[in-house]
Design an enzyme around this catalytic site. Structure first.
Site, mmCIF file in Angstrom:
data_model
loop_
_atom_site.group_PDB
_atom_site.id
_atom_site.type_symbol
_atom_site.label_atom_id
_atom_site.label_comp_id
_atom_site.label_asym_id
_atom_site.label_seq_id
_atom_site.Cartn_x
_atom_site.Cartn_y
_atom_site.Cartn_z
ATOM 1 N N LYS A 177 55.213 -35.763 -74.445
ATOM 2 C CA LYS A 177 54.002 -34.987 -74.159
ATOM 3 C C LYS A 177 54.370 -33.601 -73.647
ATOM 4 C CE LYS A 177 51.172 -34.200 -70.845
ATOM 5 N NZ LYS A 177 50.848 -32.841 -71.293
ATOM 6 N N GLY A 230 58.820 -30.518 -64.430
ATOM 7 C CA GLY A 230 57.610 -29.766 -64.098
ATOM 8 C C GLY A 230 57.591 -29.455 -62.608
ATOM 9 N N THR A 232 56.991 -29.644 -58.548
ATOM 10 C CA THR A 232 57.312 -30.663 -57.548
ATOM 11 C C THR A 232 56.078 -31.504 -57.203
ATOM 12 O OG1 THR A 232 59.150 -29.380 -56.693
ATOM 13 C CG2 THR A 232 58.167 -30.964 -55.178
ATOM 14 N N THR A 234 53.491 -32.260 -59.096
ATOM 15 C CA THR A 234 53.220 -33.203 -60.191
ATOM 16 C C THR A 234 54.255 -34.326 -60.161
ATOM 17 O OG1 THR A 234 52.631 -31.224 -61.467
ATOM 18 C CG2 THR A 234 52.622 -33.310 -62.643
ATOM 19 N N GLY A 235 55.500 -33.973 -59.862
ATOM 20 C CA GLY A 235 56.563 -34.976 -59.788
ATOM 21 C C GLY A 235 56.272 -36.019 -58.719
ATOM 22 N N GLU A 252 62.940 -33.508 -62.844
ATOM 23 C CA GLU A 252 63.523 -32.159 -62.776
ATOM 24 C C GLU A 252 62.400 -31.241 -62.326
ATOM 25 O OE1 GLU A 252 66.543 -31.460 -63.116
ATOM 26 O OE2 GLU A 252 67.464 -32.949 -64.440
ATOM 27 N N CYS A 286 63.023 -22.413 -63.747
ATOM 28 C CA CYS A 286 63.277 -23.223 -62.546
ATOM 29 C C CYS A 286 64.554 -22.776 -61.845
ATOM 30 C CB CYS A 286 63.355 -24.689 -62.919
ATOM 31 S SG CYS A 286 64.565 -25.006 -64.206
ATOM 32 N N GLU A 383 57.922 -21.366 -54.651
ATOM 33 C CA GLU A 383 58.275 -21.035 -56.029
ATOM 34 C C GLU A 383 57.133 -20.227 -56.641
ATOM 35 O OE1 GLU A 383 58.230 -24.096 -59.101
ATOM 36 O OE2 GLU A 383 60.162 -23.362 -59.825
HETATM 37 P P1 NAD Z 1 53.422 -28.935 -64.422
HETATM 38 O O1 NAD Z 1 53.935 -29.909 -63.407
HETATM 39 O O2 NAD Z 1 52.080 -28.348 -64.203
HETATM 40 O O3 NAD Z 1 53.340 -29.627 -65.862
HETATM 41 C C1 NAD Z 1 54.455 -30.243 -66.456
HETATM 42 C C2 NAD Z 1 53.970 -31.294 -67.423
HETATM 43 O O4 NAD Z 1 53.297 -32.332 -66.708
HETATM 44 C C3 NAD Z 1 52.976 -30.791 -68.458
HETATM 45 O O5 NAD Z 1 53.220 -31.443 -69.689
HETATM 46 C C4 NAD Z 1 51.650 -31.227 -67.874
HETATM 47 O O6 NAD Z 1 50.630 -31.379 -68.839
HETATM 48 C C5 NAD Z 1 52.020 -32.559 -67.276
HETATM 49 N N1 NAD Z 1 51.141 -33.057 -66.214
HETATM 50 C C6 NAD Z 1 50.274 -32.352 -65.453
HETATM 51 N N2 NAD Z 1 49.665 -33.190 -64.585
HETATM 52 C C7 NAD Z 1 50.172 -34.421 -64.794
HETATM 53 C C8 NAD Z 1 49.963 -35.711 -64.211
HETATM 54 N N3 NAD Z 1 49.102 -35.902 -63.222
HETATM 55 N N4 NAD Z 1 50.678 -36.754 -64.689
HETATM 56 C C9 NAD Z 1 51.575 -36.572 -65.688
HETATM 57 N N5 NAD Z 1 51.813 -35.400 -66.277
HETATM 58 C C10 NAD Z 1 51.117 -34.333 -65.833
HETATM 59 O O7 NAD Z 1 54.566 -27.835 -64.587
HETATM 60 P P2 NAD Z 1 54.504 -26.525 -65.496
HETATM 61 O O8 NAD Z 1 53.580 -25.565 -64.805
HETATM 62 O O9 NAD Z 1 54.266 -26.899 -66.910
HETATM 63 O O10 NAD Z 1 56.017 -26.019 -65.400
HETATM 64 C C11 NAD Z 1 56.503 -25.237 -64.384
HETATM 65 C C12 NAD Z 1 57.284 -26.070 -63.384
HETATM 66 O O11 NAD Z 1 58.334 -26.773 -64.044
HETATM 67 C C13 NAD Z 1 57.965 -25.212 -62.338
HETATM 68 O O12 NAD Z 1 57.800 -25.811 -61.069
HETATM 69 C C14 NAD Z 1 59.429 -25.240 -62.758
HETATM 70 O O13 NAD Z 1 60.355 -25.008 -61.732
HETATM 71 C C15 NAD Z 1 59.545 -26.620 -63.311
HETATM 72 N N6 NAD Z 1 60.703 -26.718 -64.205
HETATM 73 C C16 NAD Z 1 61.797 -27.415 -63.776
HETATM 74 C C17 NAD Z 1 62.928 -27.503 -64.580
HETATM 75 C C18 NAD Z 1 64.143 -28.278 -64.133
HETATM 76 O O14 NAD Z 1 64.954 -28.621 -64.982
HETATM 77 N N7 NAD Z 1 64.292 -28.579 -62.845
HETATM 78 C C19 NAD Z 1 62.931 -26.887 -65.836
HETATM 79 C C20 NAD Z 1 61.798 -26.186 -66.245
HETATM 80 C C21 NAD Z 1 60.684 -26.123 -65.410
#
Ligand code: NAD
Length: 483
Positions: A177, A230, A232, A234-235, A252, A286, A383
């Protein structure tokens, strides 16, 4: 050139041009004009995809296949990615606003990722353990099952490859996804994978709004493993969703990484490299080294060089070969970054360069550097995910380490020094998963990548990633014959 955008979801070997949550309308960040639309899944399509993934996994033609067969399919996919590099790079440049040169790099790095795991899987196994004279003990690695791979919008293609390649190589079935802002390259990857011989229920690609389907997907009982990149926040939410079934999870997450410059370094080289360490991908990285820590005695010299090199960056059309910095991904993301610029000024920060929008359309924002803020200022702690850097002085090695670690995150960072003993000491002391010395280059396909602290756990890349997609089984055989 007319670009061909994928418009269908890939579920259970079939392409779907409509889904139950309507459509996601995409906008081109460089022009603010409509790009195309893709269907958005609801719970119905997620059930469909996960049931197909479970069937595909249980049926065993992929999960129990000879590793050489999986390897061949993944090598074919890597070749197809390279052959389609220009189309994929243009999709990424137009959907994300990424400079075309960076987009080509990303597509080729994705191909390399499949090549790496296509090779590595033929060497990935267990070990024998000497536990008894009359017995034989060995371990094997088995695929986990259905993997939900959820990736962000900043490196949509590469992050998808980082999850899908090791998961498929080790025999899992995957539902991928991508982020709702940037689903196109993942859908294109799925098309190429099917053409390369990956079965239609072993890799499926859906598009959907995280807020609508995220919890349903991550809480679904058929999902055995969640591989997430994504934010933190959301993680953390995903971790809670996974708790009930004790799903395997790797995260990540975000970062606020330091770039530490000691007075004994090649200060001019460090200043020249510093802009792209934080402003590459318009700061939506990131690993962005957004906390620039500089030894007091060279602070002014470094700052002048950093500002001058930042002014030379070519900000503009992602499709132009010269462009180094494109627009932000969306209007909302630019507004978020502008709020942080306002906060930095309220907190007393001195803007050395940047901070303004150009007159032309597109979600552009000039790369911005602040000085004069304490480490605890919000822009030095949170961030921002945009082109904003803070520069802070330090007096001693101990203070440099303390400042580098003065963040809830621990993903990446760089250390600039000519003193090898200092480099080794500081690299050990900085709480980050991925560090580089005298360069900003810290991401290598062959080496593990991931975070400490609130930057997550588990590792992408390297042979380490294959461990995350497998269960470890131990078998003991009694050879004593009952004696
Ligand atoms: P995000 O957390 O908003 O979204 C990431 C993904 O999660 C998307 O596909 C989104 O649709 C999905 N999502 C959103 N809500 C969800 C939920 N409740 N349950 C499951 N999935 C859900 O992040 P973003 O804005 O797309 O990306 C930016 C972030 O990603 C930044 O914090 C960046 O640091 C991080 N990032 C980390 C790495 C790494 O390797 N550590 C690499 C790239 C980006």
């Amino acid at each position: 050139m007319t670009d061909r955008f994928p418009k269908s979801l890939l579920i259970d070997g079939k392409t779907l041009e409509g889904a139950s949550d309507g459509a996601i309308e995409l906008t081109e960040p460089a022009t603010e004009t409509p790009l195309c639309a893709v269907p958005a899944v609801g719970e119905k399509e997620i059930d469909q995809a996960l049931q197909a993934a479970q069937r595909g996994f249980a049926q065993g033609s992929w999960s129990s296949s000879n590793p050489a067969a999986r390897s061949e399919a993944l090598f074919r996919l890597a070749r197809a990615i390279r052959e389609n590099c220009e189309r994929l790079a243009r999709i990424e440049a137009r959907n994300v606003g990424k400079p075309i040169g960076d987009a080509r790099w990303e597509i080729n790095a994705g191909a390399r990722c499949f090549e790496f795991y296509a090779g590595a899987i033929t060497q990935f196994g267990g070990r024998t353990i000497p536990v008894a004279k009359n017995g034989f003990d060995y371990t094997i690695r088995q695929p986990v099952g259905v993997v939900a791979a959820i990736v962000p919008w900043n490196f949509p293609f590469l992050m998808a490859c980082w999850k899908v390649a090791p998961a498929l190589a080790t025999g899992n079935s995957v539902v991928l996804k991508p982020a709702s802002l940037t689903p196109l390259s993942a859908l294109a990857l799925g098309e190429l994978a099917w053409e390369a011989g990956v079965p239609g229920n072993i890799l499926q690609v859906i598009a959907g709004r995280g807020s609508v389907v995220g919890d349903y997907l991550t809480g679904h009982p058929l999902v055995r493993k969640i591989a997430f990149t994504g934010e933190t926040g959301t993680g953390a939410r995903i971790l809670r969703q996974a708790a009930g079934d004790i799903k395997r999870v790797s995260l990540e997450l975000g970062g606020k990484s330091p770039n530490v410059i000691f007075a004994d370094a090649d200060v001019d080289a460090a200043a020249e490299a510093a802009p792209m360490a934080v402003f590459a991908n318009t700061g939506q990285d990131c690993c962005a080294r957004s906390r620039v820590l500089v030894e007091r005695s060279v602070f002014d010299r470094f700052s002048e060089g950093f500002v001058a090199a930042t002014k030379r960056l070519i900000v503009g059309d992602p499709l132009s070969e010269e462009t180094q910095v494109g627009p932000l991904v969306s209007s909302g993301q630019r507004e978020t970054v502008e709020r942080y610029i306002a906060i930095a000024e309220e907190e007393g920060g001195k803007r050395l360069v940047g901070g303004s929008r150009p007159q032309s359309p597109g979600y552009y924002l000039a790369p911005t550097i602040f000085a004069g803020l304490p480490s605890k200022a919000r822009v030095c702690q949170e961030e921002i995910f945009g082109p904003v850097a803070c520069i802070l002085p330090f007096e001693s090695e101990a203070e440099a380490i303390a400042l580098a670690n003065d963040t809830q995150y621990g993903l990446s960072g760089s250390i600039w020094t000519r003193d090898i003993e200092r480099a080794l000491r500081v690299a050990r002391a900085v709480e980050s998963g991925v560090l580089s010395v005298n360069t900003n280059s810290s991401v290598h396909q062959e080496a593990p990548f991931g975070g400490f602290k609130r930057s997550g756990f588990g590792r992408d890349l390297g042979v380490e990633a294959m461990q995350l997609y497998t269960e470890l089984k131990n078998v003991y055989i009694d050879l004593s014959g009952g004696k």
